[in-house]
Design an enzyme around this catalytic site. Sequence first.
Site, short mmCIF file in Angstrom:
data_model
loop_
_atom_site.label_atom_id
_atom_site.label_comp_id
_atom_site.label_asym_id
_atom_site.label_seq_id
_atom_site.Cartn_x
_atom_site.Cartn_y
_atom_site.Cartn_z
N SER A 125 -1.64 -14.79 -1.18
CA SER A 125 -0.73 -14.75 -0.65
C SER A 125 -0.12 -15.80 0.12
O SER A 125 -0.73 -16.96 0.40
CB SER A 125 -0.85 -13.64 0.57
OG SER A 125 0.19 -13.62 1.41
N TYR A 150 -6.19 -10.54 8.15
CA TYR A 150 -5.78 -10.32 6.94
C TYR A 150 -5.55 -11.71 6.03
O TYR A 150 -6.12 -11.65 4.95
CB TYR A 150 -4.24 -9.58 6.88
CG TYR A 150 -3.87 -9.52 5.74
CD1 TYR A 150 -4.13 -8.79 4.58
CD2 TYR A 150 -2.74 -10.52 5.28
CE1 TYR A 150 -3.65 -8.89 3.11
CE2 TYR A 150 -2.02 -10.33 4.02
CZ TYR A 150 -2.54 -9.42 2.99
OH TYR A 150 -1.84 -9.75 1.65
N LYS A 154 -7.71 -13.34 2.82
CA LYS A 154 -6.87 -14.02 1.37
C LYS A 154 -7.58 -15.50 1.36
O LYS A 154 -8.06 -15.88 0.30
CB LYS A 154 -5.51 -13.90 1.60
CG LYS A 154 -4.81 -12.78 1.38
CD LYS A 154 -5.07 -11.88 0.15
CE LYS A 154 -4.64 -10.54 0.02
NZ LYS A 154 -5.36 -9.75 -1.04
P1 NAD Z 1 -0.66 -1.29 -1.83
O1 NAD Z 1 -1.24 -0.85 -0.66
O2 NAD Z 1 0.78 -0.88 -2.24
O3 NAD Z 1 -1.74 -1.42 -3.01
C1 NAD Z 1 -3.13 -1.72 -2.87
C2 NAD Z 1 -3.88 -0.55 -3.57
O4 NAD Z 1 -5.20 -0.68 -3.43
C3 NAD Z 1 -3.56 0.79 -2.95
O5 NAD Z 1 -3.10 1.64 -3.95
C4 NAD Z 1 -4.79 1.33 -2.42
O6 NAD Z 1 -5.05 2.62 -2.34
C5 NAD Z 1 -5.99 0.61 -3.01
N1 NAD Z 1 -7.03 0.11 -2.40
C6 NAD Z 1 -7.26 -0.31 -1.28
N2 NAD Z 1 -8.45 -0.61 -0.98
C7 NAD Z 1 -9.26 -0.31 -1.94
C8 NAD Z 1 -10.55 0.04 -2.18
N3 NAD Z 1 -11.55 -0.40 -1.22
N4 NAD Z 1 -11.06 0.63 -3.41
C9 NAD Z 1 -10.08 1.20 -4.04
N5 NAD Z 1 -8.85 1.01 -4.07
C10 NAD Z 1 -8.49 0.28 -2.77
O7 NAD Z 1 -0.38 -3.10 -1.61
P2 NAD Z 1 0.45 -4.05 -2.63
O8 NAD Z 1 1.72 -4.48 -1.73
O9 NAD Z 1 0.52 -3.56 -4.02
O10 NAD Z 1 -0.47 -5.46 -2.55
C11 NAD Z 1 -1.35 -5.60 -3.77
C12 NAD Z 1 -2.13 -6.87 -3.28
O11 NAD Z 1 -1.21 -7.81 -3.25
C13 NAD Z 1 -2.97 -6.66 -2.12
O12 NAD Z 1 -3.97 -7.36 -2.28
C14 NAD Z 1 -1.91 -7.67 -1.00
O13 NAD Z 1 -2.76 -8.03 -0.10
C15 NAD Z 1 -1.32 -8.60 -1.88
N6 NAD Z 1 -0.12 -9.05 -1.49
C16 NAD Z 1 0.94 -8.38 -1.18
C17 NAD Z 1 2.09 -8.75 -0.71
C18 NAD Z 1 3.15 -7.81 -0.28
O14 NAD Z 1 4.24 -8.33 0.35
N7 NAD Z 1 3.26 -6.58 -0.73
C19 NAD Z 1 2.29 -10.12 -0.55
C20 NAD Z 1 1.37 -10.80 -1.05
C21 NAD Z 1 0.03 -10.51 -1.28
C1 WQD Z 2 10.25 -10.80 6.90
C2 WQD Z 2 11.46 -11.36 7.93
C3 WQD Z 2 10.73 -10.93 10.03
C4 WQD Z 2 11.13 -6.59 9.83
C5 WQD Z 2 4.48 -10.48 5.39
C6 WQD Z 2 3.18 -10.71 5.82
C7 WQD Z 2 2.40 -11.57 4.91
C8 WQD Z 2 2.91 -11.41 3.37
C9 WQD Z 2 4.44 -11.13 3.21
C10 WQD Z 2 1.29 -10.25 2.41
C11 WQD Z 2 10.94 -12.12 9.12
C12 WQD Z 2 12.03 -10.26 9.70
C13 WQD Z 2 11.11 -7.68 9.59
C14 WQD Z 2 12.18 -6.16 10.79
C15 WQD Z 2 12.96 -8.22 10.99
N1 WQD Z 2 2.20 -10.03 2.83
N2 WQD Z 2 12.07 -8.78 9.87
N3 WQD Z 2 13.14 -6.97 11.23
O1 WQD Z 2 6.36 -11.53 8.03
O2 WQD Z 2 7.31 -12.85 6.00
O3 WQD Z 2 5.21 -11.66 5.80
O4 WQD Z 2 4.65 -10.13 3.98
O5 WQD Z 2 0.26 -11.07 2.01
O6 WQD Z 2 1.17 -11.75 5.03
O7 WQD Z 2 2.87 -11.11 6.98
O8 WQD Z 2 7.49 -10.34 5.92
O9 WQD Z 2 9.02 -8.55 5.70
O10 WQD Z 2 7.52 -8.62 7.74
O11 WQD Z 2 9.59 -9.98 7.41
O12 WQD Z 2 13.88 -8.93 11.37
O13 WQD Z 2 12.15 -5.03 11.10
O14 WQD Z 2 12.07 -10.19 8.38
O15 WQD Z 2 11.07 -11.35 11.47
O16 WQD Z 2 11.50 -13.11 9.34
P1 WQD Z 2 6.61 -11.61 6.48
P2 WQD Z 2 8.20 -9.30 6.60
#
Ligand code: NAD
Ligand code: WQD
Length: 339
Positions: A125, A150, A154
């Site tokens: 991330s 969190y 990562k």
């Molecule tokens: P999500 O929660 O939709 O998907 C994660 C899946 O993993 C879920 O289906 C959950 O049931 C499963 N899971 C969690 N723990 C488990 C375990 N112990 N055993 C088996 N299954 C398990 O999340 P996502 O948004 O698809 O994110 C996927 C990955 O990408 C994550 O590692 C997350 O940290 C990373 N990521 C997400 C974002 C984002 O904004 N969505 C940004 C950066 C990184």
């Molecule tokens: C985006 C912008 C808020 C909600 C998160 C995780 C980060 C990574 C990506 C996984 C910010 C603003 C939001 C609302 C708002 N995920 N906002 N009103 O904070 O960039 O990052 O997702 O790895 O670890 O922290 O994403 O979508 O929460 O916010 O004004 O109701 O929108 O302040 O500027 P963020 P976000």
Amino acid sequence: MKILVTGGTGYIGSHTVVELQAKGYEVIIVDNLSNSSIEVLDNIARISGKKPLFEKFDLTDPEKTAAFFKLHNDIQAVIHFAAFKAVGESVEFPLMYYRNNLISLINILQGMVDNNIRDLVFSSSCTVYGQPEQLPAREDTPVQKAASPYGNTKQVCEEIITDTSITANIRGILLRYFNPIGAHESAFIGELPLGVPNCLMPYITQTAIGKRPFLRVWGDDYDTPDGTAIRDYLHVVDLAKAHVIAVERMTGGNCKEKVEVFNLGTGKGMSVLEVINSFERSTGVKLNYEIMERRAGDIVKVWADTDYANKELGWKAEKTLDEMTSSAWKWELALAKKK
Ligand code: NAD
Ligand code: WQD
């Protein structure tokens, strides 16, 4: 070629499964459904015509994970999405986050080592950069002390993979996602946030559909052109495609180092107000929002330097912000129809 996708019924995982299937890969998903639903499998099949193989268990269970790998030792590569991902929740329940995110990775790496499976694509991330001193953030921009448990999971996971690769026959591609939003154009799969969303895009669509009275815009007094915070939003389908390219790179033996890191973003920063404007423009729906105080822990601005991913992976995010916001809305409408 058989690919293991952990967390494959989740948001990014399900979109990736569809892209892998489109390229002819056989996919086996492991998910414990802690943050997703079994129906996703049928919805994937509605798009691709093929239901992926699926096993439901918790990857923190060492015996079950070992038994799974022994049975499926014909897996060619692993894409590891399964993790908990809510920043605020991780502050409240740090042990739950460290246990889930670290132990599942350790069990997977053990299973890979024991069964001679070499290639791992890992979901990292942009959170590892914190607020970078210089923008855009490059892969060699120093990682900052994590602002949440969190974020720390990562960083530690990246280190675990790197350390393991030194002596074991393991290769890793660490993909640092910026802010994925949007949904598949079919609106059969998308993001399913549980409870009140924290993230911007689902909060916008839930407000527009009437589930929430108004969107709170967290601060308009930042040092940015319109005063609202800036992120690098990318379409989840573009993000999914990068995983297929990463798998091809690894299995094709084209990695330049044992562990490689790539930023995945558009390379363009967008403010909260720009996202709102895009949503209103692309959907024709007016959004109720109010400006509030800044949200604790938010950084001011971050966006990716995507040169390395563009050149080395040959990947580029193609979809526009309007395509992201309109597809997210189409998904919200599809969800509303189901109820
Ligand atoms: P999500 O929660 O939709 O998907 C994660 C899946 O993993 C879920 O289906 C959950 O049931 C499963 N899971 C969690 N723990 C488990 C375990 N112990 N055993 C088996 N299954 C398990 O999340 P996502 O948004 O698809 O994110 C996927 C990955 O990408 C994550 O590692 C997350 O940290 C990373 N990521 C997400 C974002 C984002 O904004 N969505 C940004 C950066 C990184
Ligand atoms: C985006 C912008 C808020 C909600 C998160 C995780 C980060 C990574 C990506 C996984 C910010 C603003 C939001 C609302 C708002 N995920 N906002 N009103 O904070 O960039 O990052 O997702 O790895 O670890 O922290 O994403 O979508 O929460 O916010 O004004 O109701 O929108 O302040 O500027 P963020 P976000």
